[in-house]
Enzyme design. Structure first.
Site, short mmCIF file in Angstrom:
data_model
loop_
_atom_site.label_atom_id
_atom_site.label_comp_id
_atom_site.label_asym_id
_atom_site.label_seq_id
_atom_site.Cartn_x
_atom_site.Cartn_y
_atom_site.Cartn_z
CE1 TYR A 138 -2.07 3.54 2.03
CE2 TYR A 138 -3.73 2.34 0.86
CZ TYR A 138 -3.35 3.65 1.41
OH TYR A 138 -3.99 4.75 1.64
CE LYS A 186 3.28 4.55 11.67
NZ LYS A 186 2.24 3.40 11.62
#
Length: 671
Positions: free
Chosen positions: A35, A115
C-alpha cells in the site's frame, strides 16, 4: 502505452479499493508495504503533474469512510496521519527540512516513540470524566466507539490529579498484545470462529464490535501519544511534558518514549527499538519522531494531511507477497501433521523466506488456499513465517487444490483426527522416523536435557543409520560410533560423548519436560515435579490426584496418566535411569513454616520483567513457598504482571484474582 491520466486513475482506484478493505471491512488483502509503495507512486506522479490532482485523490485525505453501523462523531480537531520515511537518508532529509524551515537558530530536540500497530482513537474527557471516544475514520469523521472503549481497562473512566482541563481530548492507539492475539485465535480455531491475520486486525475487529460485551472479553490495551481539543486548562509546552502530565492524570503512556538531542541519537533509538522489537510483546512497525517544542511545532505547521514536525520512520516490512509453489506435510514429535507452504523466495523483514506454516487443514480451508495462489506472508520477530491471506483478485488460472494426506508421508501409517481437535496425527508412534527424530531433538534441547553440541543434523543421521531408537540409546553412544557420522571428527565426537555424560545430572522438572509428554511444557513439568517430588509418586498418581497440581486440568492429567500407563514409556525411563540419568532428591518446602507473602500461594507470571529473568523470578518464588503455574485458573491466587501482559492478565481480572506489578513483586521478595 498508458497516459499519465490513465495511470493516475488506476492508482487511485486501486488505493481506494484497498482502503475500503482495510478501514471498512477489516480485511486487508495486501501488506502495508505494498500500500505504501502504491501511495508513493501516486504521490510522485501528482507532484510531477499537480494540475491533475483531484480533491478525492487518496493523497488528499487521511483514510476511508466510517462503518455505517456506528453513529458518527465529527472530530473538532482533524486526526491527521503522519508522513513516512523508510531509510536513514530519508530521515536525514526530513531532519534538514525541519532545521531549514525554522526561522531561529534554536536547537531542535526530538521526542521519539514506538509506532504502535493498532487502531488510532480519540477520547474526550469533560471535567476529567470520559464522555466519548471515536476512531480516526477519514480524519474528519470517525465512528462512535464510546461503549467499547469504556470496556478497556487500561483507559481510565475518570482522570485523577490536579489542574485537569475542562475539556481534554487525548489521542492514542488501541492495540492487542501478542499473547492476547494468540489466545483469541486459539479460541477461534477451537470453536470455529473468525481467525485474525495479525494483532492489528484483531484489535480493530475487537474494538468495532456492535456488542460491547464482546469487546470486554478481548485483552485490548492502550497507549496515549497526543492531544486534540484542549479547553479550560493548560498543558506543558513540550510534547514529552504533555505525555508525562497525561501519565500523572492516569493515562497509560509507553515507557519507551525517549528524548533525543540530535539526528544521530534518533538513529540510535531507531536501531535499538528495532533490535528489541521481538521481545516487546506487542506489534510495532516503526518509530514516531516529533519535534519536542510546541512553539517549534506551531512554527513548522502542517501540510494537507500531515504535520511538518513529525514523521514515522518505518521498519522493513514484515509482510510481503509471493506465490505458493507447493504444499508439503511435516510430522512433529507427537505425530502432528503440519502443512507447510513452499514459496517463491521473498525477503520479509530482512530475511529470505521460502517456507511458511499453514497450521492445519482448517486453516487451509479458512484461507481458501490453492497451490499456485498469490499470498501475503508475515514474519514477526522470531515467529515462524505464516500465510496471512490469499490475494484472490490475482489468482492464476492454473491453481491446484491442496489435498490433505490420509496416510503419514514418512511412515505410511494411518492419519487420524480426534473429534474436537484441529490437528491430524500420524498413528505410527516411534515406528515413525519423523516422530522419533523430533522426540530426540526435543529430549536433547537446551530447556530439556541440554546436551551441548548435539544438533538436529546429528540426530537425523543417528536415526537414519538406526544407531538410536529411544532417548536411552543416546547414552550408549561411543566416540567411535559418532566419528562415522558426516562432519564428525574424533575430537567433536568425544565432545558430544562428554556432553551426554554431563547431561545425566539434571533436575526432575527438566527430565519430565524432556520426556515430551503431550501438553506438558516447562511450567507444567515444574509443577508436577514440585507437587509429587519423586518419579515413583508421579507414576502412581491417578487422574484425580494429577488435577490437584496447579495448571493441570482433565486433558493434561489424562495425557500424563496415559503416558506412564504405557509399558514402552516406563521401559525407556528405566533404561535412562540405568544409564545413570539422575537428579537431586527433592527439597521439601513446607509453606506453613515459611514467613513469606507468597507461601502456599499459586502464582502466575505474565509479561516481561525488567529487573530479573522469568526463570530467576520463578526460582525465588518457589524458594518462598509459592507454586508457580503457567496459566490462570480458579486455582490461581496471584498474578504478577510485567510489561505488555496479555491474555493471562485479562483472565485474572475477569476472575477477580489479585494482580501486582513487578515493582510490588520485588518489594515483597525483599520483605
Amino acid at each position: 502505452m498508458e497516459s499519465i491520466e490513465q495511470q493516475l486513475t488506476e492508482l487511485r482506484t486501486t488505493l481506494r479499493h484497498h482502503e475500503y478493505l482495510y478501514h471498512v471491512m477489516d480485511a486487508p488483502e495486501i501488506p502495508d508495504a505494498e500500500y505504501d509503495r502504491l501511495m508513493r507512486e501516486l504521490r510522485e506522479l501528482e507532484t510531477k503533474h499537480p494540475e491533475l490532482i483531484t480533491p478525492d485523490s487518496p493523497t488528499q485525505r487521511v483514510g476511508a469512510a466510517p462503518l455505517a453501523a456506528f453513529s458518527q462523531i465529527r472530530h473538532e480537531v482533524p486526526m491527521l496521519s503522519l508522513d513516512n520515511v523508510f531509510d536513514e537518508e530519508s530521515f536525514l532529509a526530513f531532519n534538514k527540512r525541519v532545521q531549514d524551515r525554522l526561522k531561529s537558530n534554536e536547537k531542535v530536540t526530538w521526542c521519539c516513540e514506538l509506532k504502535l500497530d493498532g487502531l488510532a482513537v480519540s477520547i474526550l474527557y469533560e471535567n476529567g470524566v470520559l464522555v466519548s471516544a471515536a476512531t480516526r475514520g477519514d480524519g474528519t469523521t470517525g465512528e462512535d466507539i464510546t461503549s467499547n472503549v469504556r470496556t478497556i481497562r487500561a483507559i481510565p473512566l475518570k482522570l485523577h490529579g490536579e489542574n485537569i482541563p475542562a475539556r481534554l481530548e487525548v489521542r492514542g492507539e488501541v492495540f492487542l498484545p501478542q499473547a492476547g492475539f494468540e489466545k483469541i485465535n486459539e479460541d477461534a480455531r477451537r470453536t470455529g470462529g473468525k481467525v485474525f491475520a495479525n494483532p492489528r486486525n484483531a484489535a480493530a475487529g475487537s474494538l468495532r464490535q456492535l456488542d460491547p460485551r464482546i469487546t470486554a472479553k478481548r485483552p485490548l490495551t492502550f497507549f496515549c501519544y497526543g492531544v486534540g481539543v484542549l479547553e479550560g486548562g493548560e498543558l506543558p509546552d513540550t510534547h514529552l511534558g504533555r505525555l508525562l502530565q497525561f501519565k500523572q492524570w492516569g493515562l497509560p503512556v509507553s515507557d519507551r518514549v525517549t528524548l533525543c538531542e540530535s539526528a544521530e541519537e534518533v538513529l540510535a533509538f531507531y536501531h535499538k527499538v528495532e533490535e528489541d522489537r521481538p521481545t516487546l510483546g506487542f506489534d510495532i512497525d516503526g518509530v514516531v519522531i516529533k519535534v519536542n517544542s510546541l512553539a517549534q511545532q506551531e512554527q513548522l505547521g502542517f501540510v494537507a494531511r500531515a504535520p511538518r514536525w513529525a514523521v514515522a520512520f518505518k521498519f522493513p516490512a514484515q509482510e510481503q507477497m509471493t506465490f505458493v509453489r507447493d504444499v508439503e506435510f511435516q510430522v512433529g514429535r507427537t505425530g502432528a501433521i503440519t502443512p507447510v507452504a513452499r514459496l517463491e523466495p521473498v525477503h520479509v523483514a530482512g530475511v529470505l523466506v521460502s517456507n511458511a506454516t499453514l497450521h492445519n487443514a482448517d486453516e487451509i480451508e479458512r484461507l481458501g488456499l490453492r497451490i499456485g495462489d498469490k499470498v501475503v506472508i508475515r514474519r514477526a520477530g522470531d515467529v515462524i513465517p505464516q500465510v496471512v491471506n490469499v490475494v484472490l483478485s490475482e489468482r492464476p488460472e492454473d491453481t491446484r487444490e491442496v489435498v490433505f494426506p490420509t496416510h503419514c508421508p514418512v511412515c505410511g501409517s494411518d492419519v487420524e483426527r480426534v473429534e474436537g481437535e484441529a490437528v491430524a496425527r500420524c498413528t505410527g508412534g516411534l515406528i515413525c522416523g519423523a516422530q522419533r527424530k523430533e522426540s530426540l531433538k526435543h529430549f536433547v534441547s537446551r530447556r530439556a536435557m541440554d546436551v551441548d553440541g548435539m544438533g538436529d543434523k546429528i540426530i537425523d543421521q543417528l536415526v537414519e543409520k538406526e544407531y538410536v531408537h529411544t532417548p536411552a540409546d543416546l547414552f550408549k553412544l561411543t566416540a567411535g560410533k559418532l566419528t562415522g557420522l558426516e562432519r564428525m571428527g574424533p575430537k567433536s565426537a568425544q565432545n558430544v560423548v562428554n556432553a551426554l555424560e554431563k547431561a545425566k545430572e539434571t533436575t526432575f522438572a527438566r527430565f519430565l519436560y524432556a520426556l515430551g509428554i503431550r501438553e506438558v511444557g516447562e511450567a507444567t513439568a515444574a509443577g508436577l515435579a514440585a507437587y509429587f517430588g519423586t518419579l515413583e509418586a508421579l507414576e502412581a498418581a491417578s487422574i484425580e490426584e494429577l488435577q490437584k497440581v496447579p495448571d493441570v486440568g482433565i486433558v493434561v492429567a489424562s495425557h500424563v496418566h496415559n503416558f506412564f500407563a504405557e509399558e514402552s514409556n516406563r521401559n525407556v525411563i528405566s533404561e535412562l535411569l540405568a544409564e545413570g540419568v539422575h537428579w537431586p532428591a527433592p527439597i521439601v518446602i513446607n509453606a506453613e513454616e515459611i514467613d513469606s507473602p507468597f507461601a502456599g500461594k499459586t502464582v502466575v507470571l505474565t509479561g516481561s520483567l525488567s529487573q530479573m529473568s522469568r526463570d530467576d523470578a520463578k526460582a525465588r518464588l518457589v524458594e518462598l513457598g509459592a507454586k508457580v503455574a503457567g496459566s490462570v485458573s480458579k486455582k490461581t491466587d496471584l498474578v504478577i504482571a510485567g510489561e505488555a501482559a496479555g491474555s493471562k492478565l485479562a483472565k485474572a481480572q475477569e476472575l477477580g484474582i489479585e494482580v501486582i506489578d513487578e515493582a510490588e513483586m520485588l518489594r515483597l521478595l525483599g520483605s
